[in-house]
Design a protein around this motif. Structure first.
Motif, PDB file in Angstrom:
ATOM      1  N   PRO A 167       0.674  -1.261  -0.268  1.00  6.48           N
ATOM      2  CA  PRO A 167       0.168  -0.465   0.184  1.00  6.48           C
ATOM      3  C   PRO A 167       1.261   1.415   0.426  1.00  6.48           C
ATOM      4  O   PRO A 167       1.923   1.233   0.566  1.00  6.48           O
ATOM      5  CB  PRO A 167      -0.335   0.433   1.532  1.00  6.48           C
ATOM      6  N   ILE A 168       0.292   1.925  -0.222  1.00 11.62           N
ATOM      7  CA  ILE A 168       1.073   3.798   0.111  1.00 11.62           C
ATOM      8  C   ILE A 168       0.524   4.585   0.433  1.00 11.62           C
ATOM      9  O   ILE A 168      -1.166   4.244   0.755  1.00 11.62           O
ATOM     10  CB  ILE A 168       0.532   4.737  -1.634  1.00 11.62           C
ATOM     11  N   ASP A 169       1.337   5.556   1.374  1.00 12.42           N
ATOM     12  CA  ASP A 169       0.606   5.847   2.463  1.00 12.42           C
ATOM     13  C   ASP A 169       0.764   7.740   2.155  1.00 12.42           C
ATOM     14  O   ASP A 169       0.725   8.047   0.929  1.00 12.42           O
ATOM     15  CB  ASP A 169       2.202   6.271   3.264  1.00 12.42           C
ATOM     16  N   CYS A 170      -0.941   7.392   1.989  1.00  9.95           N
ATOM     17  CA  CYS A 170      -1.436   8.372   1.428  1.00  9.95           C
ATOM     18  C   CYS A 170      -1.790   9.976   2.467  1.00  9.95           C
ATOM     19  O   CYS A 170      -2.543  10.749   2.548  1.00  9.95           O
ATOM     20  CB  CYS A 170      -2.938   8.145   0.492  1.00  9.95           C
ATOM     21  N   THR A 171      -1.333   9.603   3.393  1.00  4.11           N
ATOM     22  CA  THR A 171      -1.529  11.106   4.813  1.00  4.11           C
ATOM     23  C   THR A 171      -1.098  12.358   3.234  1.00  4.11           C
ATOM     24  O   THR A 171      -0.453  13.119   3.639  1.00  4.11           O
ATOM     25  CB  THR A 171      -0.226  10.801   5.813  1.00  4.11           C
ATOM     26  N   GLY A 172      -2.526  13.203   4.468  1.00  2.00           N
ATOM     27  CA  GLY A 172      -2.367  14.319   3.724  1.00  2.00           C
ATOM     28  C   GLY A 172      -2.999  14.627   2.070  1.00  2.00           C
ATOM     29  O   GLY A 172      -3.439  15.846   1.576  1.00  2.00           O
TER      30      GLY A 172
END
Length: 693
Positions: A63-68
């Motif tokens: 998965p990709i960290d999509c924080t923000g």
């Protein structure tokens, strides 16, 4: 055709990657070469992305960290322009000092030659080989011209921009552009390929866009609508904002009467084949399953209207020999088959009367009388009562054998020997008969000779309908239900090899198809097999699977009960729930060149029946039937603006208009082909058709 997906989260949800992943997985059938996603962080005005060759599940295994991040667009590719190459993977990305970072995903096909030459003269370079990458430099050129205007206005100007009296962007496009804290969706004025959107339910506040409604429904979205053709919509943190101007259809000058009033529209082939069964089609009025099932129903109704089609008739039988018990045989057949006859859709009236009309007797047959009866009455199989005390029976077999070499009908009609004589079990006698092409019943029951005819007929009379591929199941079901005949899967489809129909490499596609499809041996009972297919582009595949079906049916069924039963005795009928392809598509469907399409080779300038006979020979089947274009049109209802270019014979229309086409008229027709169909007309093909006219 490709698949595009986009999402805007207006709340505090942190599930942007999961939503994007779910959307792309739902669109995987639209492209299996590569996948990519781009995410925008509006506060930092920064785009991060991941894209690679492979399936969605492989590319996004981690998965990709999509924080923000609150915006995303994604793409799965089925290459129709540009070879498999990492440079062609979308979304395309660009970071410019004037307009900031941009990501773009495109579904469709545009005429790239004119646009590419225009951009090259402007000094833009190109990295990829597909038509889709041309949108970014075109948009950038418009951003530079008026830097203060809104991005959507610049995109509108780019999509409607003209040069030397013609529009730069011609063809099919559904676009998602990620930039400046918004997603801009644009659709061509003809609306060739779908693009739908809806509001995310529950805690997931925001909007999602996709090539198919199924990708939205998987997220729990129940209310969705199309991006109207020729419309630009902006999705940002404050909602949806339609751009005030519509992209109007370009008024292309027609130089010939042939192309007057010819317009594009929603792709018929996409509804008939490409989209998922559970996706909505035809302006969201119906799901594809219902549409395809109706195609099968219309195909069956056409079948009913054509009384001469062999597969709709209960097989007729000729019993020939010197020792006959006519009434007793008829009674035995009726008793043995009464259950099968009751549920057989080909049987009408009382069983006894029906059987009497379909069984013929010859007490003193000759080779010529048998042949004449086969041809006159359309006999399916002959039971020959052998009398070994005389030489007549073997002489008859030898004469029939000599006739088989020169008569195609007799060659495909099984001659089945039966006799009360114990010599029937003599190996040398049986082998001699088989050497002359006779089929011998193994007679494992207590019935011998002509008394075994009802048992043999039970093994021969059954008919089955089977879909050739997964997307043909709905059409096959509609066909079978309308006729009242049994439907069986019949063919195992290996689900782990993906959607091979959209494999662009021909050699690789053929190899994978051999691995993916295999007949199920226990499914085949009976001599008549009706294959229903959604459409046909790969003709070699049909011929090969028909051969496999015949081979498996012989090994699994007929070899149990008969010696010497040959593949050519099994009747395979091909029914296609779509018209023949007549013109190559340049709007997103991968087709061969027009002059190489089987429709041009078998159906142009000939009667339908003649074309069907030639196609049957080519496919090595007993009969072929395609659905009429008019029947599909009757299903469209209010959705009349549909593209049927691929099933329209424009060559024929030109030949009819210009029987002796001049060089001047050819130049006009050639320009119309390029402007309207984006296809290069073949002069040799046109002259050949003009000669045959």
């Amino acid at each position: 055709m490709c698949g595009i997906f986009g999402c805007v989260l207006t709340g505090r949800s942190s599930h942007l990657f999961e939503i994007g992943y779910s959307g792309l997985i739902s669109l995987q059938h639209r492209g299996e070469e590569c996948a990519g996603m781009a995410f925008l962080n509006p506060k930092e005005n920064r785009i991060q992305s991941r894209k690679a060759l492979g399936l969605v599940a492989d590319v996004f295994r981690e998965p990709i960290d999509c924080t923000g991040h609150q915006f995303m667009i994604g793409h799965v590719r089925f290459p129709t322009q540009g070879e498999p190459d990492t440079r062609n993977i979308q979304p395309f990305l660009y970071d410019d000092s004037i307009c900031g970072p941009i990501a773009l995903a495109h579904n469709g096909n545009i005429d790239k030659t004119f646009l590419k030459n225009y951009l090259a003269k402007k000094g833009y370079g190109f990295n990829a080989t597909s038509d889709s990458e041309l949108f970014l430099p075109l948009f950038l050129s418009c951003f530079v011209e008026k830097q203060a205007e809104k991005p959507e206005k610049a995109i509108y100007r780019a999509l409607t921009k003209e040069e030397r009296g013609r529009r730069l962007v011609r063809g099919a496009y559904s676009l998602l552009i990620l930039m400046g804290g918004k997603i801009i969706a644009a659709r061509d004025p003809d609306g060739y390929h779908p693009l739908v959107y809806g509001e995310l339910p529950g805690k997931e506040q925001g909007y999602a866009l996709a090539s198919e409604s199924a990708a939205l429904e998987i997220l729990g979205i129940t209310k969705f609508q199309e991006v109207p053709p020729g419309t630009i919509l902006c999705f940002d943190m404050n909602g949806i904002h339609p751009f005030e101007n519509k992209i109007l259809r370009e008024q292309i000058q027609c130089r010939t009467e042939v192309f007057k009033n010819v317009k594009g529209g929603r792709c018929l082939y996409e509804a008939a084949f490409f989209v998922r069964d559970d996706s909505k089609v035809l302006e969201l009025s119906s799901d594809a399953y219902h549409f395809r099932k109706n195609l099968g129903k219309f195909l069956a109704e056409k079948e009913k209207a054509r009384q001469k089609e062999a597969c709709l008739h209960f097989p007729k039988t000729l019993i020939a020999g010197s020792v006959l018990k006519k009434e007793e045989i008829l009674g035995n057949i009726q008793n043995r088959l009464q259950y099968d006859l009751k549920k057989d859709f080909r049987v009408s009236g009382e069983n006894r009367d029906f059987i009497t009309k379909h069984i013929f007797f010859q007490e003193k047959p000759t080779a010529q009388s048998i042949l004449e009866t086969i041809e006159k009455e359309n006999i399916s199989f002959v039971f020959l009562d052998m009398v070994f005390q005389k030489a007549d029976s073997m002489d008859l077999i030898k004469k029939l054998y000599s006739l088989r070499n020169s008569n195609a009908i007799l060659a495909k009609t099984p001659i089945i020997a039966c006799s009360q004589s114990p010599e029937m079990r003599d190996f040398k006698k049986v082998q001699e008969m088989m050497d002359y092409g006779v089929v011998v019943f193994k007679e494992e029951s207590e019935h011998k000779g002509v008394d075994s005819i009802p048992e043999m007929m039970e093994k021969l009379i059954k008919i089955m309908v089977l879909p050739l591929q997964t997307n043909a199941i709905a059409s096959a079901l509609g066909y079978a239900q309308t006729l009242g005949c049994p439907l069986d899967t019949g063919i195992f489809i290996n689900p782990y090899l993906g959607r091979i129909e959209i494999e662009p490499d021909e050699k690789r596609r053929k190899f994978r198809k051999r691995l993916q499809y295999h007949p199920i041996s226990s499914a085949f009972e009976g001599r008549d097999i009706v294959i229903v297919q959604h459409s046909i582009l790969d003709t070699d595949f049909v011929s090969s699977i028909v051969h496999e079906i015949r081979k498996v049916a012989i090994l699994s069924h007929f070899n149990k009960y008969f010696y010497n039963f040959k593949e050519e005795y099994i009747r395979v009928h091909l029914r296609v729930a779509f018209p023949p392809f007549m013109t190559e598509c340049q709007f997103g469907v991968f087709t061969p060149k027009t002059e190489d399409l089987y429709g041009q080779n078998f159906y142009s300038n000939v009667e339908e029946d003649q074309g069907n006979r030639e196609m049957a020979k080519y496919f090595k089947v007993d009969s072929v039937q395609f659905l009429d274009t008019e029947k599909i049109a009757s299903l469209l209802g209010d959705c009349e603006a549909s593209c049927s270019f691929c099933i329209t014979d424009f060559y024929k229309k030109i030949v009819e208009k210009y029987p002796q086409i001049s060089e001047e008229d050819f130049i006009k027709a050639r320009q119309d082909f390029k402007d309207i169909l984006m296809v290069e007309i073949n002069k040799e093909t046109l002259e050949k058709k003009t000669h045959h006219q």
